[in-house]
Motif scaffolding. Structure first.
Motif, mmCIF file in Angstrom:
data_model
loop_
_atom_site.group_PDB
_atom_site.id
_atom_site.type_symbol
_atom_site.label_atom_id
_atom_site.label_comp_id
_atom_site.label_asym_id
_atom_site.label_seq_id
_atom_site.Cartn_x
_atom_site.Cartn_y
_atom_site.Cartn_z
ATOM 1 N N ILE A 1 24.428 18.970 -30.595
ATOM 2 C CA ILE A 1 23.052 18.813 -31.069
ATOM 3 C C ILE A 1 22.620 20.036 -31.884
ATOM 4 C CG2 ILE A 1 20.643 18.446 -30.385
ATOM 5 C CD1 ILE A 1 22.651 16.088 -29.980
ATOM 6 N N THR B 1 19.392 10.992 -37.447
ATOM 7 C CA THR B 1 19.554 9.696 -36.792
ATOM 8 C C THR B 1 20.972 9.152 -36.980
ATOM 9 O OG1 THR B 1 18.578 8.597 -38.723
ATOM 10 C CG2 THR B 1 17.116 9.086 -36.877
ATOM 11 N N LEU C 1 23.272 11.319 -34.638
ATOM 12 C CA LEU C 1 23.097 10.953 -33.233
ATOM 13 C C LEU C 1 23.669 9.570 -32.944
ATOM 14 C CD1 LEU C 1 19.469 12.203 -32.444
ATOM 15 C CD2 LEU C 1 21.616 13.218 -31.678
ATOM 16 N N ILE D 1 17.256 5.973 -30.403
ATOM 17 C CA ILE D 1 16.694 7.147 -31.074
ATOM 18 C C ILE D 1 15.276 6.838 -31.535
ATOM 19 C CG2 ILE D 1 16.954 8.790 -32.965
ATOM 20 C CD1 ILE D 1 19.962 7.772 -33.079
ATOM 21 N N SER E 1 17.589 6.571 -20.792
ATOM 22 C CA SER E 1 17.672 7.708 -21.708
ATOM 23 C C SER E 1 17.302 7.295 -23.132
ATOM 24 C CB SER E 1 19.098 8.290 -21.723
ATOM 25 O OG SER E 1 19.513 8.663 -20.433
ATOM 26 N N TRP F 1 16.602 9.481 -27.280
ATOM 27 C CA TRP F 1 16.397 10.696 -28.060
ATOM 28 C C TRP F 1 14.998 10.692 -28.673
ATOM 29 C CZ3 TRP F 1 19.806 14.471 -27.647
ATOM 30 C CH2 TRP F 1 21.150 14.188 -27.391
ATOM 31 N N VAL G 1 13.099 12.724 -31.841
ATOM 32 C CA VAL G 1 13.437 13.550 -32.999
ATOM 33 C C VAL G 1 12.212 13.791 -33.870
ATOM 34 C CG1 VAL G 1 14.782 13.650 -35.143
ATOM 35 C CG2 VAL G 1 15.815 12.696 -33.058
ATOM 36 N N ILE H 1 14.983 18.274 -31.628
ATOM 37 C CA ILE H 1 15.758 17.163 -31.072
ATOM 38 C C ILE H 1 15.736 17.296 -29.556
ATOM 39 C CG2 ILE H 1 17.975 15.976 -31.008
ATOM 40 C CD1 ILE H 1 18.681 17.316 -33.673
ATOM 41 N N LEU I 1 16.534 15.142 -25.673
ATOM 42 C CA LEU I 1 17.041 14.011 -24.902
ATOM 43 C C LEU I 1 16.130 13.795 -23.707
ATOM 44 C CD1 LEU I 1 19.246 11.892 -24.287
ATOM 45 C CD2 LEU I 1 20.446 13.686 -22.986
ATOM 46 N N TRP J 1 7.517 13.317 -29.892
ATOM 47 C CA TRP J 1 8.558 14.029 -30.641
ATOM 48 C C TRP J 1 8.101 15.421 -31.079
ATOM 49 C CZ3 TRP J 1 7.196 8.969 -32.341
ATOM 50 C CH2 TRP J 1 6.130 8.915 -33.232
#
Length: 257
Positions: free
Chosen positions: A12, A56, A59, A68, A86, A88, A90, A110, A112, A216
């Protein structure tokens, strides 16, 4: 997902640096960066979009099973199903106003999210070539240029009171009223998610945000700050959670201890 969080973190960090290179390229190519205004009246540039696309795509290759949620993708109506455990978050260019204004406090963010809480966060400052990361079981670290990483830890509030860091572009009456009830030794302003980094590295103690933010905007900073010993809570004192239907945050207070 990669089984080793340290391996995932390194990947990452590389993606964030690559996005930073794209942003820097646009800044050098167009010193007076053209911009347009989104529906929420915030500015967006070609650098935001290019960095968003790079992150994107990267990832998607790295963890194809994890959805994402990226700011500029959401602005285009691309909102994935995040009902798994889970996803992401961003922000490809946090602090676009700082970027447009020629300042150095713009970042690539970024994070998680696992079970509605930040598990890993990376913040990269392209103009300073400084990167911060932190997460569950990783601690928090900062690396400048190619120097060895430095562990981060929040500090105990000094006896003369906390240093408060606040937004350069988004101060408002509600924040000022909250601060008027708090003994403050010093105040600083900063742009983007840099405010979380300053608390995580022990340069500041409080960041009150009584205004609109999106998930984000703060998830990476939240993860780094928590890994350094701090916290981010609603003004009622509840832990800040992620995965809300509209991705809007309630008012919150970030603390070093």
């Amino acid at each position: 997902m990669l089984s080793d969080h340290s391996e995932l973190t390194a990947s990452i960090c590389d993606i964030a640096r690559d996005a930073g290179e794209v942003i820097t390229h646009f800044r050098l190519l167009h010193p007076t960066m053209p911009r347009r205004m989104k529906e929420d009246a915030s500015p967006v540039t070609e650098a935001d979009t290019a960095a968003n696309n790079l992150i994107t795509q990267a990832l998607g290759k790295l963890t194809p099973e994890i959805p994402i949620v990226a700011e500029e993708s959401v602005a285009c109506g691309e909102v994935p199903d995040i009902h798994g455990s889970s996803f992401w978050l961003v922000d490809p260019l946090d602090g676009t106003k700082e970027f447009i204004g020629g300042r150095s406090e713009f970042t690539v963010n970024i994070a998680l999210i696992v079970n509605n809480a930040p598990a890993l966060g990376v913040i990269y400052l392209p103009a300073l070539n400084a990167i911060y990361w932190g997460g569950c079981g990783l601690g928090a670290q900062r690396q400048e240029d190619h120097q060895p990483p430095t562990p981060l830890r929040t500090r105990t509030i000094p006896t003369n009171g906390p240093t408060v860091v606040s937004s350069r572009s988004h101060s408002n009456l509600e924040t000022e009223q909250w601060l008027s009830k708090t003994r403050v030794a010093r105040r600083e302003v900063a742009g983007s998610s840099v405010k979380f980094c300053r608390i995580a590295e022990g340069r500041a103690d409080l960041y009150p945000r009584l205004g609109t933010t999106m998930e984000w905007d703060i998830a990476a900073g939240h993860s780094i700050l928590a890994a350094a010993g701090g916290s981010v809570e609603t003004i009622e004192g509840a832990p800040l959670r992620y995965g809300k239907p509209d991705f809007k945050n309630p008012y919150f207070i970030a603390r070093g201890c």
